[in-house]
Design a protein around this motif. Sequence first.
Motif, PDB file in Angstrom:
ATOM      1  N   MET A 193      14.028  -2.945 -11.748  1.00  0.00           N
ATOM      2  CA  MET A 193      12.778  -2.185 -11.718  1.00  0.00           C
ATOM      3  C   MET A 193      11.731  -2.880 -10.851  1.00  0.00           C
ATOM      4  O   MET A 193      11.009  -2.224 -10.096  1.00  0.00           O
ATOM      5  N   ALA A 194      11.623  -4.208 -10.942  1.00  0.00           N
ATOM      6  CA  ALA A 194      10.590  -4.922 -10.183  1.00  0.00           C
ATOM      7  C   ALA A 194      10.733  -4.667  -8.683  1.00  0.00           C
ATOM      8  O   ALA A 194       9.740  -4.415  -7.990  1.00  0.00           O
ATOM      9  N   LEU A 195      11.955  -4.719  -8.163  1.00  0.00           N
ATOM     10  CA  LEU A 195      12.150  -4.500  -6.723  1.00  0.00           C
ATOM     11  C   LEU A 195      11.947  -3.039  -6.356  1.00  0.00           C
ATOM     12  O   LEU A 195      11.416  -2.729  -5.284  1.00  0.00           O
ATOM     13  N   MET A 196      12.362  -2.142  -7.241  1.00  0.00           N
ATOM     14  CA  MET A 196      12.122  -0.710  -6.997  1.00  0.00           C
ATOM     15  C   MET A 196      10.627  -0.435  -6.877  1.00  0.00           C
ATOM     16  O   MET A 196      10.171   0.238  -5.944  1.00  0.00           O
ATOM     17  N   LEU A 197       9.856  -0.954  -7.844  1.00  0.00           N
ATOM     18  CA  LEU A 197       8.408  -0.743  -7.814  1.00  0.00           C
ATOM     19  C   LEU A 197       7.784  -1.348  -6.569  1.00  0.00           C
ATOM     20  O   LEU A 197       6.919  -0.749  -5.934  1.00  0.00           O
ATOM     21  N   ALA A 198       8.228  -2.551  -6.212  1.00  0.00           N
ATOM     22  CA  ALA A 198       7.655  -3.223  -5.044  1.00  0.00           C
ATOM     23  C   ALA A 198       7.857  -2.388  -3.789  1.00  0.00           C
ATOM     24  O   ALA A 198       6.918  -2.179  -3.010  1.00  0.00           O
ATOM     25  N   TYR A 213       0.735   3.389  -9.416  1.00  0.00           N
ATOM     26  CA  TYR A 213       1.720   3.037 -10.437  1.00  0.00           C
ATOM     27  C   TYR A 213       2.448   4.235 -11.025  1.00  0.00           C
ATOM     28  O   TYR A 213       3.675   4.223 -11.123  1.00  0.00           O
ATOM     29  N   ASP A 214       1.725   5.261 -11.447  1.00  0.00           N
ATOM     30  CA  ASP A 214       2.390   6.374 -12.138  1.00  0.00           C
ATOM     31  C   ASP A 214       3.483   6.995 -11.275  1.00  0.00           C
ATOM     32  O   ASP A 214       4.625   7.167 -11.727  1.00  0.00           O
ATOM     33  N   ALA A 215       3.156   7.327 -10.036  1.00  0.00           N
ATOM     34  CA  ALA A 215       4.151   7.940  -9.145  1.00  0.00           C
ATOM     35  C   ALA A 215       5.267   6.956  -8.817  1.00  0.00           C
ATOM     36  O   ALA A 215       6.448   7.327  -8.788  1.00  0.00           O
ATOM     37  N   ARG A 267       7.588   6.560 -11.923  1.00  0.00           N
ATOM     38  CA  ARG A 267       8.453   7.753 -12.093  1.00  0.00           C
ATOM     39  C   ARG A 267       9.594   7.722 -11.091  1.00  0.00           C
ATOM     40  O   ARG A 267      10.747   7.982 -11.427  1.00  0.00           O
ATOM     41  N   TRP A 268       9.245   7.421  -9.826  1.00  0.00           N
ATOM     42  CA  TRP A 268      10.259   7.364  -8.770  1.00  0.00           C
ATOM     43  C   TRP A 268      11.302   6.292  -9.081  1.00  0.00           C
ATOM     44  O   TRP A 268      12.501   6.532  -8.993  1.00  0.00           O
ATOM     45  N   ALA A 269      10.839   5.086  -9.446  1.00  0.00           N
ATOM     46  CA  ALA A 269      11.761   3.973  -9.716  1.00  0.00           C
ATOM     47  C   ALA A 269      12.652   4.278 -10.920  1.00  0.00           C
ATOM     48  O   ALA A 269      13.863   4.015 -10.890  1.00  0.00           O
ATOM     49  N   ALA A 270      12.072   4.842 -11.981  1.00  0.00           N
ATOM     50  CA  ALA A 270      12.865   5.164 -13.171  1.00  0.00           C
ATOM     51  C   ALA A 270      13.942   6.201 -12.843  1.00  0.00           C
ATOM     52  O   ALA A 270      15.076   6.103 -13.316  1.00  0.00           O
ATOM     53  N   LEU A 298      19.617  -0.984  -3.963  1.00  0.00           N
ATOM     54  CA  LEU A 298      18.359  -0.244  -3.879  1.00  0.00           C
ATOM     55  C   LEU A 298      18.521   0.990  -2.991  1.00  0.00           C
ATOM     56  O   LEU A 298      19.363   0.996  -2.077  1.00  0.00           O
ATOM     57  N   PRO A 299      17.719   2.018  -3.221  1.00  0.00           N
ATOM     58  CA  PRO A 299      17.826   3.266  -2.455  1.00  0.00           C
ATOM     59  C   PRO A 299      17.138   3.148  -1.090  1.00  0.00           C
ATOM     60  O   PRO A 299      16.063   3.687  -0.853  1.00  0.00           O
TER      61      PRO A 299
END
Length: 198
Positions: free
Chosen positions: A17-22, A104-106, A109-112, A158-159
């Motif tokens: 999750m951390a790398l997805m969010l970053a 953060y919210d968007a 959601r995208w990362a999850a 990662l995508p």
Amino acid sequence: MLVEGTMRWQVTEDAPMALMLALAFRDMAGLGERCVAQLPAVTPGLERVDVAGLDLDALAVQFDGWWTGIARRDTRLFMAEVRPPHFEVFDRALDLQELAYRAYDAAHRWAAARIREYERALAGRSPSRLTDVYELIRERQFELRRQSSSFRLDLEVLPICRPGAWVVAPDTIVVSESLRDDREAFREWLRPLVHGLV
């Protein structure tokens, strides 16, 4: 997280999750050319967030500092999670903290959604995704007629919009989902790496 290995070597695979969010924050702020520049954009793409009032140079420096801390699995464990409402992890990186408030919210959601896709891909794959790694290491040990050298390798799936793999820290390689999902291409990419490590 998937783990394969012995007392001498270990390979992990994860979609953290951390790398997805970053990467979501990076792309949403339009920092692709300034931060973690070797990694292409994520897919599916995200809408840009308003960065008015942010110092983009400071934001890029703060982002790179955060990325350095989370890129390696062993240091990521000691970084605080990115959590609302105050995003305390960025208390000393105020432009990055402001970006987190805006994006953060968007981004979450995208990362999850991407993590759920990764988990579905794992559940649908037989044999295990790390079977290829184990088989290649075993083949190489047989060729060399000895046990493997000691090593650890963390594969972060990662995508990324382009097939490929990028070294982002010692022992850590980001692998695009498209490369990881193509078993033959993945084995071809991995084989010379295994030869160098074993």
